[in-house]
Motif scaffolding. Structure first.
Motif, mmCIF file in Angstrom:
data_model
loop_
_atom_site.group_PDB
_atom_site.id
_atom_site.type_symbol
_atom_site.label_atom_id
_atom_site.label_comp_id
_atom_site.label_asym_id
_atom_site.label_seq_id
_atom_site.Cartn_x
_atom_site.Cartn_y
_atom_site.Cartn_z
ATOM 1 N N ALA A 1 0.839 -1.204 0.000
ATOM 2 C CA ALA A 1 0.000 0.000 0.000
ATOM 3 C C ALA A 1 0.872 1.251 0.000
ATOM 4 O O ALA A 1 0.591 2.235 -0.700
ATOM 5 N N GLU B 1 0.966 4.182 -2.878
ATOM 6 C CA GLU B 1 0.676 5.558 -2.467
ATOM 7 C C GLU B 1 1.797 6.494 -2.896
ATOM 8 O O GLU B 1 1.546 7.607 -3.396
ATOM 9 N N LEU C 1 -6.380 -4.070 -6.105
ATOM 10 C CA LEU C 1 -7.643 -3.591 -6.682
ATOM 11 C C LEU C 1 -7.832 -2.100 -6.421
ATOM 12 O O LEU C 1 -8.395 -1.381 -7.260
ATOM 13 N N GLN C 2 -7.361 -1.621 -5.277
ATOM 14 C CA GLN C 2 -7.462 -0.191 -4.972
ATOM 15 C C GLN C 2 -6.597 0.647 -5.915
ATOM 16 O O GLN C 2 -6.890 1.820 -6.148
ATOM 17 N N HIS C 3 -5.531 0.034 -6.426
ATOM 18 C CA HIS C 3 -4.592 0.759 -7.290
ATOM 19 C C HIS C 3 -4.516 0.108 -8.674
ATOM 20 O O HIS C 3 -3.475 0.153 -9.330
ATOM 21 N N LYS C 4 -5.623 -0.451 -9.103
ATOM 22 C CA LYS C 4 -5.643 -1.292 -10.303
ATOM 23 C C LYS C 4 -5.078 -0.592 -11.546
ATOM 24 O O LYS C 4 -4.354 -1.198 -12.340
ATOM 25 N N SER D 1 -6.663 -7.046 -2.326
ATOM 26 C CA SER D 1 -7.409 -5.857 -1.933
ATOM 27 C C SER D 1 -6.617 -4.583 -2.236
ATOM 28 O O SER D 1 -7.155 -3.603 -2.761
ATOM 29 N N VAL D 2 -5.324 -4.604 -1.923
ATOM 30 C CA VAL D 2 -4.461 -3.447 -2.208
ATOM 31 C C VAL D 2 -4.349 -3.210 -3.704
ATOM 32 O O VAL D 2 -4.480 -2.069 -4.190
ATOM 33 N N ASP E 1 -11.047 -9.467 -12.408
ATOM 34 C CA ASP E 1 -10.038 -8.554 -11.857
ATOM 35 C C ASP E 1 -9.106 -7.999 -12.932
ATOM 36 O O ASP E 1 -8.605 -6.874 -12.807
#
Length: 397
Positions: free
Chosen positions: A142, A146, A188-191, A185-186, A240
């Motif tokens: 993450a 970021e 997918l947030q930053h796909k 999950s990480v 995905d």
């Protein structure tokens, strides 16, 4: 960049199409192909890129992690920044076109180093396609993404991240599902920033003190095969849209124990037995077998450590005429009018719904690697190729 740019129409029914770092991510993730790793300590990286020494090199990772010793890390960081600065200067002076630079990545050691490099390089990162994030876990992953987003926004860049799955949490069975689901999950947030998911099989093997022989594949090591299956299961799902790349092939010469894995027939039919001998002499039949196994398991692309591997890998990713016709037929008939039909060669059944994703993947590969003429295949492409005799790069991915 273009795969097989110098090949004529005698080989390809459909020629590979050129691409740049600004291609759509779904095409770019397939276009990486054989990604060559080089230690940041390698002399004259700038000259190698500027002269296009390796004509078929389309993606390159400059490695600051396992390929660099701890005692030389500081010097390698400075050298890397000098190399990137020089490439950027050549680009600014129009002595080097951005489309002539391989898709260029930096593999960092940890989040702190990534932050340091991006702060130093700033707008010079324009010549990069992205960064490789080793030993990727959900927590530090993450932070990587970021920071990647921050440097993209601050410098108005197009950059991607490529996580490498190689940690104990992913390998150990009791923690694997939880680790993979957290990583998913990480991601997918930053796909939109995830270009490719890579598998660090060398690190996985090292945890158990295992090293595969050059006459076997990574799939012959059961504990690694089991882990790869779960990675593909969790992260390779249609909804995905992630592309998973194959682990490094680490051999370029060794003593053979088992019989060669390369049949004579495809080469003898084309008068290419000397090509077969060159492949066997360079121990490339094991690489070819592993690439075929990668493809069979839904994996696209390969980490390589030797320039002679590049053409071999790409030759196996070019699409046969039969595959292309099957894929085209499936996609074209996706209108509800048919559920199943006989293939063009009348040797298999094509079911529209179950085979649709396969067909779409084949057409993406056809776009970047081309489609062989009906009478051509990988042996035709490798005939008269220069195999072996190149500089040794290195990686421990």
């Amino acid at each position: 960049m273009q795969h097989f740019a110098t090949e004529g129409e005698t080989i390809f029914y459909k020629k590979p199409q050129p691409f740049t770092k600004w291609a759509t991510p779904d095409i770019l993730s397939y276009a990486l192909g054989a990604t060559l790793y080089m230690p940041a300590s390698m002399p004259n990286i700038v000259g190698l890129i500027q002269s296009q020494k390796y004509k078929e090199l389309t993606s390159l990772v400059i490695d600051l992690e396992d390929a660099v010793g701890d005692s030389e890390l500081g010097d390698c960081e400075e050298k890397l920044m000098e190399d990137i600065s020089e490439l950027y200067k050549l680009y600014q002076q129009k002595q080097l076109q951005l489309q002539d630079i391989p898709l260029l990545f930096i593999r960092v050691r940890h989040v702190e180093q990534f932050s340091y490099l991006t702060a130093r390089l700033k707008e010079k990162q324009e010549i990069l396609t992205g960064y490789v994030f080793p030993k990727f876990t959900a927590t530090q992953g993450a932070h990587y993404f970021e920071l990647l987003e921050k440097t993209i926004q601050e410098n108005n860049l197009t950059l991607y991240g490529m996580p490498i799955l190689e940690s104990r949490e992913v390998l150990y069975k009791e923690s694997r599902m939880e680790a993979l689901l957290a990583i998913k999950s990480v991601l997918l947030q930053h796909k939109s920033r995830v270009l490719n998911i890579r598998i660090g099989a060398t690190d996985f093997c090292g945890i158990y003190g295992i090293r595969r022989r050059m006459d076997s594949t990574i799939y012959d090591i059961s504990v690694i095969r089991d882990c790869i299956a779960d990675i593909v299961n969790i992260l390779g799902r249609e909804e995905d849209g992630f592309v998973i790349s194959g682990p490094v092939w680490e051999y370029f010469s060794n003593q053979r124990v088992l019989k060669p894995a390369l049949r004579m027939t495809p080469f003898s039919e084309k008068g290419a037995l000397e090509t077969r001998k060159a492949l066997l002499d360079d121990c490339l039949d094991g690489l070819m077998k592993e690439v075929l196994m990668d493809k069979q398991n839904g994996i696209v692309g390969k980490t390589v450590i030797h320039p002679s591997h590049i053409r071999v890998v790409h030759a196996l990713y070019a699409i046969s005429y039969e595959e292309y016709l099957d894929a085209l037929s499936i996609v074209e008939h996706n209108d509800g009018s048919k559920g199943v039909m006989k293939s063009h060669y009348a040797n298999k059944m094509n079911e529209i719904k179950p085979h649709m994703r396969w067909a779409q993947r084949i057409l993406k590969q056809a776009h970047v690697y081309g489609v062989y003429h009906e009478s051509m295949d990988f042996a035709s492409l490798l005939l008269n190729s220069e195999l072996g005799g190149h500089m040794y790069a290195t990686t421990n991915e």
